[in-house]
Motif scaffolding. Structure first.
Motif, PDB file in Angstrom:
ATOM      1  N   VAL A 168       0.821  -1.217   0.000  1.00  9.41           N
ATOM      2  CA  VAL A 168       0.000   0.000   0.000  1.00  9.41           C
ATOM      3  C   VAL A 168       0.853   1.264   0.000  1.00  9.41           C
ATOM      4  O   VAL A 168       0.410   2.322  -0.448  1.00  9.41           O
ATOM      5  N   GLN A 169       2.096   1.162   0.494  1.00  7.12           N
ATOM      6  CA  GLN A 169       2.954   2.351   0.508  1.00  7.12           C
ATOM      7  C   GLN A 169       3.355   2.773  -0.898  1.00  7.12           C
ATOM      8  O   GLN A 169       3.843   3.882  -1.112  1.00  7.12           O
ATOM      9  N   PHE A 170       3.151   1.881  -1.883  1.00  9.98           N
ATOM     10  CA  PHE A 170       3.461   2.194  -3.269  1.00  9.98           C
ATOM     11  C   PHE A 170       2.199   2.378  -4.104  1.00  9.98           C
ATOM     12  O   PHE A 170       2.206   2.194  -5.317  1.00  9.98           O
ATOM     13  N   GLY A 171       1.127   2.752  -3.442  1.00  5.84           N
ATOM     14  CA  GLY A 171      -0.161   2.860  -4.126  1.00  5.84           C
ATOM     15  C   GLY A 171      -0.203   3.898  -5.226  1.00  5.84           C
ATOM     16  O   GLY A 171      -1.063   3.833  -6.109  1.00  5.84           O
ATOM     17  N   ARG A 172       0.703   4.872  -5.207  1.00  3.90           N
ATOM     18  CA  ARG A 172       0.702   5.920  -6.224  1.00  3.90           C
ATOM     19  C   ARG A 172       1.855   5.766  -7.230  1.00  3.90           C
ATOM     20  O   ARG A 172       2.091   6.655  -8.035  1.00  3.90           O
ATOM     21  N   MET A 173       2.548   4.643  -7.163  1.00  2.96           N
ATOM     22  CA  MET A 173       3.690   4.497  -8.068  1.00  2.96           C
ATOM     23  C   MET A 173       3.230   4.265  -9.499  1.00  2.96           C
ATOM     24  O   MET A 173       2.144   3.740  -9.767  1.00  2.96           O
ATOM     25  N   GLY A 174       4.073   4.672 -10.435  1.00  2.00           N
ATOM     26  CA  GLY A 174       3.802   4.481 -11.845  1.00  2.00           C
ATOM     27  C   GLY A 174       5.078   4.709 -12.632  1.00  2.00           C
ATOM     28  O   GLY A 174       6.149   4.952 -12.064  1.00  2.00           O
ATOM     29  N   THR A 175       4.976   4.650 -13.942  1.00  2.00           N
ATOM     30  CA  THR A 175       6.160   4.835 -14.768  1.00  2.00           C
ATOM     31  C   THR A 175       5.776   5.185 -16.190  1.00  2.00           C
ATOM     32  O   THR A 175       4.694   4.818 -16.664  1.00  2.00           O
ATOM     33  N   THR A 176       6.646   5.893 -16.859  1.00  2.00           N
ATOM     34  CA  THR A 176       6.530   6.052 -18.302  1.00  2.00           C
ATOM     35  C   THR A 176       7.157   4.822 -18.961  1.00  2.00           C
ATOM     36  O   THR A 176       7.821   4.017 -18.298  1.00  2.00           O
ATOM     37  N   LEU A 177       6.980   4.720 -20.254  1.00  2.00           N
ATOM     38  CA  LEU A 177       7.622   3.651 -21.019  1.00  2.00           C
ATOM     39  C   LEU A 177       7.805   4.118 -22.452  1.00  2.00           C
ATOM     40  O   LEU A 177       6.877   4.670 -23.050  1.00  2.00           O
ATOM     41  N   VAL A 178       8.988   3.923 -22.981  1.00  2.00           N
ATOM     42  CA  VAL A 178       9.200   4.018 -24.427  1.00  2.00           C
ATOM     43  C   VAL A 178      10.075   2.835 -24.816  1.00  2.00           C
ATOM     44  O   VAL A 178      11.074   2.541 -24.147  1.00  2.00           O
ATOM     45  N   ALA A 179       9.667   2.121 -25.853  1.00  2.00           N
ATOM     46  CA  ALA A 179      10.405   0.943 -26.294  1.00  2.00           C
ATOM     47  C   ALA A 179      10.312   0.840 -27.803  1.00  2.00           C
ATOM     48  O   ALA A 179       9.305   1.226 -28.412  1.00  2.00           O
ATOM     49  N   GLY A 180      11.367   0.316 -28.390  1.00  2.00           N
ATOM     50  CA  GLY A 180      11.385   0.082 -29.825  1.00  2.00           C
ATOM     51  C   GLY A 180      11.855  -1.323 -30.124  1.00  2.00           C
ATOM     52  O   GLY A 180      12.854  -1.782 -29.555  1.00  2.00           O
ATOM     53  N   LEU A 181      11.125  -2.025 -30.997  1.00  2.40           N
ATOM     54  CA  LEU A 181      11.511  -3.368 -31.400  1.00  2.40           C
ATOM     55  C   LEU A 181      11.755  -3.363 -32.903  1.00  2.40           C
ATOM     56  O   LEU A 181      10.861  -3.034 -33.685  1.00  2.40           O
ATOM     57  N   ALA A 182      12.981  -3.711 -33.299  1.00  3.74           N
ATOM     58  CA  ALA A 182      13.368  -3.743 -34.701  1.00  3.74           C
ATOM     59  C   ALA A 182      13.443  -5.177 -35.187  1.00  3.74           C
ATOM     60  O   ALA A 182      13.941  -6.056 -34.479  1.00  3.74           O
ATOM     61  N   TRP A 183      12.927  -5.410 -36.373  1.00  5.75           N
ATOM     62  CA  TRP A 183      13.066  -6.715 -37.028  1.00  5.75           C
ATOM     63  C   TRP A 183      12.993  -6.471 -38.533  1.00  5.75           C
ATOM     64  O   TRP A 183      12.270  -5.603 -39.007  1.00  5.75           O
ATOM     65  N   GLY A 184      13.799  -7.222 -39.285  1.00  3.86           N
ATOM     66  CA  GLY A 184      13.833  -6.987 -40.722  1.00  3.86           C
ATOM     67  C   GLY A 184      14.184  -5.539 -41.005  1.00  3.86           C
ATOM     68  O   GLY A 184      15.186  -5.016 -40.528  1.00  3.86           O
ATOM     69  N   ASP A 185      13.340  -4.872 -41.770  1.00  4.89           N
ATOM     70  CA  ASP A 185      13.554  -3.449 -42.021  1.00  4.89           C
ATOM     71  C   ASP A 185      12.443  -2.598 -41.412  1.00  4.89           C
ATOM     72  O   ASP A 185      12.070  -1.557 -41.931  1.00  4.89           O
ATOM     73  N   TYR A 186      11.919  -3.070 -40.259  1.00  8.12           N
ATOM     74  CA  TYR A 186      10.874  -2.343 -39.542  1.00  8.12           C
ATOM     75  C   TYR A 186      11.331  -1.992 -38.126  1.00  8.12           C
ATOM     76  O   TYR A 186      12.145  -2.701 -37.521  1.00  8.12           O
ATOM     77  N   LEU A 187      10.736  -0.937 -37.590  1.00  6.38           N
ATOM     78  CA  LEU A 187      10.863  -0.590 -36.178  1.00  6.38           C
ATOM     79  C   LEU A 187       9.477  -0.258 -35.655  1.00  6.38           C
ATOM     80  O   LEU A 187       8.781   0.602 -36.204  1.00  6.38           O
ATOM     81  N   CYS A 188       9.078  -0.949 -34.601  1.00  5.86           N
ATOM     82  CA  CYS A 188       7.797  -0.683 -33.935  1.00  5.86           C
ATOM     83  C   CYS A 188       8.096   0.012 -32.611  1.00  5.86           C
ATOM     84  O   CYS A 188       8.900  -0.478 -31.812  1.00  5.86           O
ATOM     85  N   VAL A 189       7.469   1.163 -32.385  1.00  5.47           N
ATOM     86  CA  VAL A 189       7.692   1.959 -31.173  1.00  5.47           C
ATOM     87  C   VAL A 189       6.403   1.997 -30.367  1.00  5.47           C
ATOM     88  O   VAL A 189       5.322   2.279 -30.902  1.00  5.47           O
ATOM     89  N   ILE A 190       6.509   1.712 -29.069  1.00  2.54           N
ATOM     90  CA  ILE A 190       5.387   1.820 -28.139  1.00  2.54           C
ATOM     91  C   ILE A 190       5.772   2.794 -27.049  1.00  2.54           C
ATOM     92  O   ILE A 190       6.915   2.787 -26.583  1.00  2.54           O
TER      93      ILE A 190
END
Length: 252
Positions: A105-127
């Protein structure tokens, strides 16, 4: 079958910055035979909560992607398939954060941003979710590929703020999306083709707020090794960064 055409190199670095005595950012990167992954998370919720949220986010996200892609011929995957996998991995992170909030419960307000990129072949997917960013340097031109999920960015998108007013706005750090807030979670996901010579930067807002676009452009194009690029970015920012600073660089 689409052949794997482009190769990639990755490296990253993170630092607590010049003011804070702890680091609530977390980073990781993976270079597999058929794909590459870069991840940056910036924790929210106080000394322990933010650090816990970002580390859980990165660990869970990377493990999920590795499990989903293990033993799979990723070269045959479509962008839609990869986007579905990244969204599912992100939803798994959000569920885990919600469980930890209930369990501790002491971490009830915790959170985080996220940026990630996955490359395969000649593509890049960003979330991404929040104000951690992805930039691309291509043929000496720098482009920001994500749009911040912040109150002021939404005002700017509606034409209610110009760039100067945005930088000075007292609510410029207020996020409109961050992991740990609600379920199901809405991510921004996009896919684009990559080109040989492209350099992609995934970073926390501590870095992007500290270094102007012209400086980012110069440092990204100054050397051709991701480890040296990441180190140069951190070195340029750490003496005056008021926040934690993180960078993962993916080069083709």
């Amino acid at each position: 079958m689409r052949r794997l055409r482009l190769r990639y190199q990755l490296a990253g670095s993170t630092h607590r910055g010049a003011v804070r005595d702890h680091n609530e950012d977390a980073i990781d990167w993976v270079a597999a035979e058929q794909w590459a992954l870069a991840v940056v998370a910036d924790g929210i919720g106080g000394y322990n909560g933010g650090a816990l949220a970002s580390s859980l986010c990165v660990e869970r996200f990377v493990a999920d992607i590795e499990q989903r892609l293990s033993g799979v011929d990723v070269a045959t995957w479509t962008p839609a398939q990869m986007q579905t996998s990244l969204r599912a991995a992100g939803q798994g992170v959000n569920r885990q954060l919600k469980r930890e909030q209930r369990r501790q419960v002491q971490f009830g307000r915790m959170g985080t941003t996220l940026v990630a990129g996955l490359a395969w072949g000649d593509y890049l997917c960003v979330i991404h979710a929040g104000d951690s960013r992805c930039y691309r340097l291509r043929r000496r031109q720098l482009a920001m590929l994500t749009r911040d999920h912040t109150y002021v960015a939404e005002l700017a998108a509606r034409g209610e703020l110009d760039d100067q007013a945005l930088r000075a706005h007292p609510l410029r750090h207020v996020l409109t999306r961050s992991l740990g807030r609600r379920e199901p979670f809405e991510f921004a996901v996009s896919t684009r083709r990559v080109e040989a010579g492209d350099i992609y930067l995934f970073c926390s807002d501590g870095l992007s707020n500290c270094l102007a676009p012209a400086v980012l452009k110069r440092l990204l194009g100054g050397v051709d090794r991701p480890a040296a690029i990441a180190a140069g970015l951190i070195d340029a920012a750490q003496s005056r960064a008021r926040d934690n600073i993180s960078a993962v660089v993916m080069a083709f």
